[in-house]
Write an enzyme that holds these catalytic residues in place. Structure first.
Site: not given
Length: 261
Positions: A93-95
């Site tokens: 998720h994200s990074m």
């Protein structure tokens, strides 16, 4: 190699020795393995959830942070490779999405097995130009305001100076890793990709995640979920159901041990 014990980098709250697939989950900036603590009960029993714990957070709080993303990927290749002994998939998720994408290419370059499926959540495709100015060098007040905008750091943390003193250097370091990283041009993958985004995410659009389709010749699925950038928390059950559906093909296959060298 099935008896290799889990280590500081890879945590497994509910080991499943007979699981059909091992799902490695990568955290967002500032996050730790506990982000995925509920996933074992939300996913099928034949999915073994292994959360990645990066240095400097939670039970590894006293360890030094890794400052550059390529160095982190290099270390992850070494740490995760002994556990690639059955079909596996990556969720980030994200990074974490960027981490699992770059790790996939690094593993293949090292001659290691690659994931059977990539789940890329709330992160723009890496070939897209930056859409916002870097924030990792902002003074604390402005940096905290940006964290409030993303809505991923609990309000009680932002309001508690002692907690904030612990969390802020970790989050700032992770943003520095992301914002100073120069993406390389990789070969197009032959791995199925499922991309996710929040319908109310202020920074990541449907087009941003749709662009991941250019990075695979295999099946690509895009799912827009309710919520903002952190639907990972607010719509966790819905997200896990989608992940489980996309893992069905892997789980239905006869159990085979992947090669390891």
């Amino acid at each position: 190699m099935e008896n290799v014990p889990f280590n500081d980098w890879i945590t497994c709250r509910a080991p499943q020795p007979d699981a059909a697939v091992r799902l490695f989950c990568f955290p967002y900036a500032g996050g730790g393995a506990s982000v995925y603590r509920d996933w074992p009960r939300l996913l099928a029993d034949n999915v073994e959830v292994c959360a990645i714990q990066l240095p400097g957070r939670e039970n590894r709080l006293k360890e030094p942070l890794i400052r550059q993303l390529p160095a982190l990927i290099e270390k992850l290749v070494v740490e995760i490779r002994p556990f690639l002994t059955r079909p596996f998939a990556f969720f980030g998720h994200s990074m974490g999405a960027l981490l699992n994408y770059e790790l996939t290419h690094a593993l293949m370059a090292a001659g290691a097995p690659g994931p059977a499926h990539l789940f890329l959540s709330a992160y723009r495709a890496p070939h897209l130009p930056p859409q916002r100015q870097p924030i990792h060098r902002l003074p604390d007040k402005q940096f905290i305001a940006e964290l409030r905008h993303l809505n991923g750091t609990p309000t009680e943390v932002l309001a508690n100076q002692e907690l904030l003193a612990l969390v802020l250097p970790i989050v700032r370091n992770d943003f520095a890793m992301l914002e100073t990283f120069i993406p390389q041009t990789h070969e197009v993958l032959e791995t199925p990709i499922s991309a996710f985004a929040g319908l109310k995410d202020p920074d990541i659009s449907q087009a941003d995640v749709q662009a991941w389709q250019q990075h695979t010749t295999a099946e690509f699925k895009l799912r827009m979920l309710p919520g903002d950038h952190f639907y990972l928390h607010t719509y966790q059950t819905l997200l896990c159901r989608a992940v489980e559906r996309d893992l069905l093909n892997i789980m239905a296959q006869p159990r085979q041990t992947q090669p390891h060298d």
